[in-house]
Design a protein around this motif. Structure first.
Motif, PDB file in Angstrom:
ATOM      1  N   ARG A  12       0.858  -1.192   0.000  1.00 14.59           N
ATOM      2  CA  ARG A  12       0.000   0.000   0.000  1.00 14.59           C
ATOM      3  C   ARG A  12       0.885   1.230   0.000  1.00 14.59           C
ATOM      4  O   ARG A  12       2.024   1.197   0.477  1.00 14.59           O
ATOM      5  N   THR A  91      -8.620  -7.150  -8.853  1.00 14.86           N
ATOM      6  CA  THR A  91      -9.361  -7.007  -7.595  1.00 14.86           C
ATOM      7  C   THR A  91      -9.053  -8.159  -6.643  1.00 14.86           C
ATOM      8  O   THR A  91      -8.924  -7.949  -5.433  1.00 14.86           O
ATOM      9  N   GLU A  98      -4.260  -6.794   0.930  1.00 17.02           N
ATOM     10  CA  GLU A  98      -4.878  -6.347   2.170  1.00 17.02           C
ATOM     11  C   GLU A  98      -4.828  -7.446   3.229  1.00 17.02           C
ATOM     12  O   GLU A  98      -4.600  -7.172   4.419  1.00 17.02           O
ATOM     13  N   ARG A 102      -3.038  -7.335   6.959  1.00 10.75           N
ATOM     14  CA  ARG A 102      -3.816  -7.558   8.173  1.00 10.75           C
ATOM     15  C   ARG A 102      -3.261  -8.718   9.005  1.00 10.75           C
ATOM     16  O   ARG A 102      -3.350  -8.706  10.238  1.00 10.75           O
ATOM     17  N   ARG A 232     -13.128  -8.515  11.309  1.00 12.15           N
ATOM     18  CA  ARG A 232     -13.953  -7.655  10.447  1.00 12.15           C
ATOM     19  C   ARG A 232     -13.584  -7.960   9.009  1.00 12.15           C
ATOM     20  O   ARG A 232     -12.511  -8.480   8.720  1.00 12.15           O
ATOM     21  N   LEU A 234     -12.818  -7.468   4.862  1.00  8.72           N
ATOM     22  CA  LEU A 234     -11.874  -6.691   4.072  1.00  8.72           C
ATOM     23  C   LEU A 234     -12.639  -5.771   3.125  1.00  8.72           C
ATOM     24  O   LEU A 234     -13.570  -6.209   2.447  1.00  8.72           O
ATOM     25  N   ARG A 235     -12.231  -4.520   3.074  1.00  7.30           N
ATOM     26  CA  ARG A 235     -12.894  -3.584   2.159  1.00  7.30           C
ATOM     27  C   ARG A 235     -12.751  -4.044   0.711  1.00  7.30           C
ATOM     28  O   ARG A 235     -13.684  -3.950  -0.077  1.00  7.30           O
ATOM     29  N   SER A 236     -11.576  -4.518   0.368  1.00 12.20           N
ATOM     30  CA  SER A 236     -11.316  -4.892  -1.026  1.00 12.20           C
ATOM     31  C   SER A 236     -12.139  -6.093  -1.472  1.00 12.20           C
ATOM     32  O   SER A 236     -12.395  -6.269  -2.669  1.00 12.20           O
ATOM     33  N   GLU A 238     -15.210  -6.591  -1.166  1.00 18.01           N
ATOM     34  CA  GLU A 238     -16.509  -6.176  -1.685  1.00 18.01           C
ATOM     35  C   GLU A 238     -16.506  -6.059  -3.211  1.00 18.01           C
ATOM     36  O   GLU A 238     -17.564  -6.143  -3.835  1.00 18.01           O
ATOM     37  N   TYR A 239     -15.326  -5.866  -3.811  1.00 20.16           N
ATOM     38  CA  TYR A 239     -15.243  -5.656  -5.257  1.00 20.16           C
ATOM     39  C   TYR A 239     -14.976  -6.945  -6.029  1.00 20.16           C
ATOM     40  O   TYR A 239     -14.882  -6.936  -7.246  1.00 20.16           O
TER      41      TYR A 239
END
Length: 242
Positions: A12, A91, A98, A102, A232, A234-236, A238-239
């Motif tokens: 990142r 993606t 990510e 984490r 929780r 992972l935001r990524s 979702e894609y």
């Protein structure tokens, strides 16, 4: 400042000041490292393309009080250029980056297995020999196993009795026998359990021969298992089409 050399994958980046970036790296020998790349956002920078997410690089860094400083960078494998043209692979690769960040929580603590697993996973994703979702699910299960969260797909995760077993619970650590079943356990098809075991083992002939319904169900269980152990989502993720 003392210098050291290591290979790394760029996880990142974010802007610092007018021309610099802070780079989050997963290195082979030093684990997760945050470093400043000075002047990297200038058009004249020699390192711009070498310090983008996905890039596998050989670096020289100077140790700093809070952040290290990148002093040299040589590209080993620019995965970004090989993934950027395919949305699904890109993606899915973003989820891998990510996840690695984490799971490797402490800075400057060696995480060689996680590093090698990430490089191998990105290489497999870029090669295109397997569907991106399958490469991702295999990577997620393996990276969780390396982090100490290995799921059990053959023996009951609670009592150890040999399977096959009917129930699956992320909180319990894998498949459960009827006696150990906990409330909220899923009841996946036997073929789905077989797919999960093959993904963890890297048994690609079994994965490729699987029924698409079992692959979809397995992906959902992998995502649930990951979310439970990371506490929780992972935001990524979702894609990514599951």
């Amino acid at each position: 400042m003392p210098l050291y050399r290591d290979e790394a994958v760029v996880l990142r980046t974010h802007k610092l000041g007018e021309a610099d970036r802070i780079i989050t790296l997963l290195t082979r020998q030093h684990g997760r490292v945050r470093a400043v790349a000075k002047g990297v956002r200038r058009t004249t920078s020699r390192w711009g393309s070498r310090l983008e997410p996905f890039t596998h690089v050989d670096l020289q860094l100077a140790e700093g009080r809070n952040l290290d400083v990148v002093t040299q960078a040589e590209s080993l494998d620019p995965f970004a250029s090989r993934l950027g043209g395919d949305y699904d692979r890109y993606t899915a690769g973003t989820v891998m980056l990510e996840t690695a960040e984490r799971l490797v929580t402490e800075e400057k603590q060696p995480a060689v297995q996680q590093f090698l697993l990430l490089v191998g996973g990105l290489r497999a994703m870029a090669a295109g020999e397997h569907p991106p979702g399958q490469v991702l699910d295999s990577y997620l299960l393996r990276s969780l196993a390396v982090a100490g969260y290995a799921p059990s797909f053959e023996h009951c995760a609670r009592c150890g009795d040999a399977g096959p077993h009917r129930w699956f619970s992320p909180s319990a650590g894998g498949v459960l026998c009827a006696d150990c079943r906990v409330p909220g356990s899923a009841g996946p098809a036997p073929g789905t359990i077989a797919v999960l075991g093959a993904l963890l083992a890297g048994d690609w002939p079994v994965v490729h021969a699987a029924d698409p319904r079992h692959l979809r169900e397995a992906s959902g269980l992998v995502a649930a298992y990951l979310a439970w152990h990371l506490e929780r989502g992972l935001r990524s993720l979702e894609y990514v089409e599951r």
